[in-house]
Design a protein around this motif. Structure first.
Motif, PDB file in Angstrom:
ATOM      1  N   SER A 184     -16.009  10.993   7.974  1.00 40.25           N
ATOM      2  CA  SER A 184     -15.676   9.845   7.125  1.00 40.25           C
ATOM      3  C   SER A 184     -15.447   8.618   8.002  1.00 40.25           C
ATOM      4  CB  SER A 184     -14.429  10.127   6.283  1.00 40.25           C
ATOM      5  OG  SER A 184     -13.298  10.305   7.109  1.00 40.25           O
ATOM      6  N   LEU A 185     -15.715   7.447   7.425  1.00 41.61           N
ATOM      7  CA  LEU A 185     -15.500   6.180   8.103  1.00 41.61           C
ATOM      8  C   LEU A 185     -14.661   5.288   7.209  1.00 41.61           C
ATOM      9  CD1 LEU A 185     -19.141   5.445   9.337  1.00 41.61           C
ATOM     10  CD2 LEU A 185     -17.284   6.463  10.671  1.00 41.61           C
ATOM     11  N   GLN A 186     -13.700   4.595   7.821  1.00 41.45           N
ATOM     12  CA  GLN A 186     -12.893   3.655   7.045  1.00 41.45           C
ATOM     13  C   GLN A 186     -13.667   2.375   6.763  1.00 41.45           C
ATOM     14  OE1 GLN A 186      -9.072   2.979   8.814  1.00 41.45           O
ATOM     15  NE2 GLN A 186      -8.361   5.069   8.466  1.00 41.45           N
ATOM     16  N   SER A 187     -14.609   2.022   7.624  1.00 37.63           N
ATOM     17  CA  SER A 187     -15.465   0.862   7.375  1.00 37.63           C
ATOM     18  C   SER A 187     -16.706   0.967   8.251  1.00 37.63           C
ATOM     19  CB  SER A 187     -14.732  -0.453   7.652  1.00 37.63           C
ATOM     20  OG  SER A 187     -14.484  -0.612   9.034  1.00 37.63           O
ATOM     21  N   LEU A 188     -17.770   0.299   7.794  1.00 38.39           N
ATOM     22  CA  LEU A 188     -19.028   0.281   8.541  1.00 38.39           C
ATOM     23  C   LEU A 188     -19.669  -1.087   8.368  1.00 38.39           C
ATOM     24  CD1 LEU A 188     -21.360   1.692  10.098  1.00 38.39           C
ATOM     25  CD2 LEU A 188     -22.288   2.346   7.857  1.00 38.39           C
ATOM     26  N   ASP A 189     -20.074  -1.710   9.489  1.00 33.51           N
ATOM     27  CA  ASP A 189     -20.759  -3.002   9.480  1.00 33.51           C
ATOM     28  C   ASP A 189     -22.016  -2.903  10.334  1.00 33.51           C
ATOM     29  OD1 ASP A 189     -18.888  -5.023   8.094  1.00 33.51           O
ATOM     30  OD2 ASP A 189     -17.558  -3.995   9.489  1.00 33.51           O
ATOM     31  N   VAL A 190     -23.148  -3.295   9.758  1.00 30.14           N
ATOM     32  CA  VAL A 190     -24.423  -3.290  10.478  1.00 30.14           C
ATOM     33  C   VAL A 190     -25.086  -4.641  10.275  1.00 30.14           C
ATOM     34  CG1 VAL A 190     -26.666  -2.194  10.766  1.00 30.14           C
ATOM     35  CG2 VAL A 190     -24.693  -0.803  10.105  1.00 30.14           C
ATOM     36  N   GLU A 191     -25.543  -5.264  11.364  1.00 25.14           N
ATOM     37  CA  GLU A 191     -26.247  -6.546  11.306  1.00 25.14           C
ATOM     38  C   GLU A 191     -27.529  -6.451  12.129  1.00 25.14           C
ATOM     39  OE1 GLU A 191     -23.704  -9.647  12.606  1.00 25.14           O
ATOM     40  OE2 GLU A 191     -22.327  -9.493  10.898  1.00 25.14           O
ATOM     41  N   MET A 192     -28.614  -6.995  11.589  1.00 25.79           N
ATOM     42  CA  MET A 192     -29.893  -7.034  12.292  1.00 25.79           C
ATOM     43  C   MET A 192     -30.446  -8.456  12.218  1.00 25.79           C
ATOM     44  SD  MET A 192     -31.672  -3.469  11.024  1.00 25.79           S
ATOM     45  CE  MET A 192     -32.967  -3.615  12.262  1.00 25.79           C
ATOM     46  N   ASP A 193     -31.058  -8.913  13.324  1.00 26.13           N
ATOM     47  CA  ASP A 193     -31.600 -10.269  13.380  1.00 26.13           C
ATOM     48  C   ASP A 193     -32.949 -10.259  14.076  1.00 26.13           C
ATOM     49  OD1 ASP A 193     -29.421 -12.218  12.396  1.00 26.13           O
ATOM     50  OD2 ASP A 193     -28.332 -10.898  13.762  1.00 26.13           O
ATOM     51  N   LEU A 194     -33.899 -10.968  13.487  1.00 28.31           N
ATOM     52  CA  LEU A 194     -35.209 -11.190  14.083  1.00 28.31           C
ATOM     53  C   LEU A 194     -35.256 -12.648  14.520  1.00 28.31           C
ATOM     54  CD1 LEU A 194     -38.092  -9.993  14.589  1.00 28.31           C
ATOM     55  CD2 LEU A 194     -38.729 -10.955  12.365  1.00 28.31           C
ATOM     56  N   ALA A 207     -18.009   0.545  13.519  1.00 24.58           N
ATOM     57  CA  ALA A 207     -17.391   1.414  12.516  1.00 24.58           C
ATOM     58  C   ALA A 207     -15.957   1.714  12.928  1.00 24.58           C
ATOM     59  CB  ALA A 207     -18.176   2.723  12.371  1.00 24.58           C
ATOM     60  N   ILE A 208     -15.062   1.756  11.946  1.00 25.31           N
ATOM     61  CA  ILE A 208     -13.690   2.214  12.164  1.00 25.31           C
ATOM     62  C   ILE A 208     -13.603   3.628  11.613  1.00 25.31           C
ATOM     63  CG2 ILE A 208     -11.261   1.863  11.592  1.00 25.31           C
ATOM     64  CD1 ILE A 208     -11.825  -1.109  11.368  1.00 25.31           C
ATOM     65  N   ILE A 209     -13.341   4.569  12.499  1.00 23.09           N
ATOM     66  CA  ILE A 209     -13.287   5.977  12.105  1.00 23.09           C
ATOM     67  C   ILE A 209     -11.926   6.300  11.510  1.00 23.09           C
ATOM     68  CG2 ILE A 209     -13.533   8.357  12.915  1.00 23.09           C
ATOM     69  CD1 ILE A 209     -15.286   7.195  15.195  1.00 23.09           C
ATOM     70  N   ASP A 210     -10.867   5.914  12.200  1.00 23.24           N
ATOM     71  CA  ASP A 210      -9.510   6.058  11.686  1.00 23.24           C
ATOM     72  C   ASP A 210      -8.638   5.035  12.395  1.00 23.24           C
ATOM     73  OD1 ASP A 210      -8.872   7.179  14.227  1.00 23.24           O
ATOM     74  OD2 ASP A 210      -9.389   9.183  13.503  1.00 23.24           O
ATOM     75  N   GLU A 211      -7.326   5.162  12.300  1.00 21.41           N
ATOM     76  CA  GLU A 211      -6.415   4.179  12.888  1.00 21.41           C
ATOM     77  C   GLU A 211      -6.508   4.125  14.406  1.00 21.41           C
ATOM     78  OE1 GLU A 211      -2.544   5.049  11.521  1.00 21.41           O
ATOM     79  OE2 GLU A 211      -2.919   4.438   9.443  1.00 21.41           O
ATOM     80  N   ASN A 212      -6.996   5.208  15.019  1.00 23.23           N
ATOM     81  CA  ASN A 212      -7.015   5.283  16.476  1.00 23.23           C
ATOM     82  C   ASN A 212      -8.412   5.245  17.087  1.00 23.23           C
ATOM     83  OD1 ASN A 212      -4.139   5.648  16.589  1.00 23.23           O
ATOM     84  ND2 ASN A 212      -4.462   7.769  15.946  1.00 23.23           N
ATOM     85  N   ARG A 213      -9.435   5.309  16.263  1.00 24.76           N
ATOM     86  CA  ARG A 213     -10.786   5.403  16.816  1.00 24.76           C
ATOM     87  C   ARG A 213     -11.730   4.423  16.114  1.00 24.76           C
ATOM     88  NH1 ARG A 213     -12.568  11.441  16.104  1.00 24.76           N
ATOM     89  NH2 ARG A 213     -11.561  11.063  14.064  1.00 24.76           N
ATOM     90  N   GLU A 214     -12.613   3.836  16.921  1.00 19.79           N
ATOM     91  CA  GLU A 214     -13.674   2.987  16.395  1.00 19.79           C
ATOM     92  C   GLU A 214     -14.869   3.090  17.316  1.00 19.79           C
ATOM     93  OE1 GLU A 214     -12.974  -1.441  18.084  1.00 19.79           O
ATOM     94  OE2 GLU A 214     -11.644  -0.843  16.426  1.00 19.79           O
ATOM     95  N   GLY A 215     -16.021   2.708  16.816  1.00 24.51           N
ATOM     96  CA  GLY A 215     -17.241   2.800  17.617  1.00 24.51           C
ATOM     97  C   GLY A 215     -18.112   1.572  17.438  1.00 24.51           C
TER      98      GLY A 215
END
Length: 233
Positions: A184-194, A207-215
């Motif tokens: 599960s993910l608390q939030s996910l943001d993806v951006e692409m630009d040409l 992505a924020i996985i939980d209160e202690n982890r993000e990627g």
């Protein structure tokens, strides 16, 4: 009238008419309409469907597009010059809304499908020689089998030039919460630009996985047309 066509899992009855002359956008003169009297595919029934379009003077005009069913509705209209000559611009619009997603489960191969408010819109502006595309969609909540999504929004825009092809564009996706059986993910943001006249494509995801982890993940294609180099960070 197609009143006897019965594809596997459904039925279709409609009337249509097409008349015109020419094949090149600059000289093509045509008019077409189609009216769907009844249509059904598995659990999805179309209550009303109608489209009327005209091609004249190098301009495509969608007078009416309307599709209505208990599951979803789609409407559209506008004009779009397809001729390579002239300075006229137009705008073509398309909007849609999902009403009862469970009726669409079979279309996506899901056992369970439910959504909250789900809307989308897309617009093409300009002309064939200089075209801008944009669109956005929003889903308040989605449940598809074991996958749950809350607060998803997506948007895109792109520009096409007659000589250079697709010269710029961007797309973004934001999800407040994503959950499956596996993670599960608390939030996910993806951006692409040409950018760089359509030669360079970049992607950034966080992505924020939980209160202690993000990627975070970043990728860049430095020559899109040749696909010669991809850089990950």
């Amino acid at each position: 009238t197609l009143d006897r066509w019965q594809p596997s899992g459904g039925s279709f009855a409609a009337g249509f008419q097409l008349e015109g002359r020419g094949i090149h956008p600059d000289s093509l003169e045509a008019r077409a309409w189609i009216q769907v009297d009844s249509a059904r595919w598995n659990e999805v029934a179309l209550e009303m469907g109608y489209m009327e379009a005209v091609m004249a003077g190098g301009v495509f005009r969608l007078d009416t597009l309307a599709l209505e069913s208990p599951a979803a509705s789609i409407s559209g209209g506008g004009t779009l010059p397809l001729s390579r000559r002239g300075a006229q611009d137009g705008e073509l619009r398309l909007t849609g809304e999902i009403h009862q997603a469970d009726m669409l489960a079979g279309l996506v191969g899901a056992r369970i499908l439910a959504v909250g408010e789900a809307l989308f819109q897309a617009t093409a502006t300009g002309a064939f020689r200089d075209l801008d595309l944009s669109g956005e969609g929003r889903i308040d909540a989605l449940l598809m089998d074991e996958t749950q999504i809350q607060g998803a929004e997506a948007a895109f825009d792109a520009h096409r030039a007659q000589e250079g092809g697709w010269t710029r564009g961007s797309a973004e996706l934001r999800v407040d919460r994503f959950q499956t059986d596996a993670f599960s993910l608390q939030s996910l943001d993806v951006e692409m630009d040409l950018v760089e006249e359509g030669t360079e494509l970049s992607m950034n995801a966080s992505a924020i996985i939980d209160e202690n982890r993000e990627g975070r993940l970043s990728a860049r294609v430095e020559d899109v047309r040749a696909s010669s180099a991809v850089r990950l960070e």
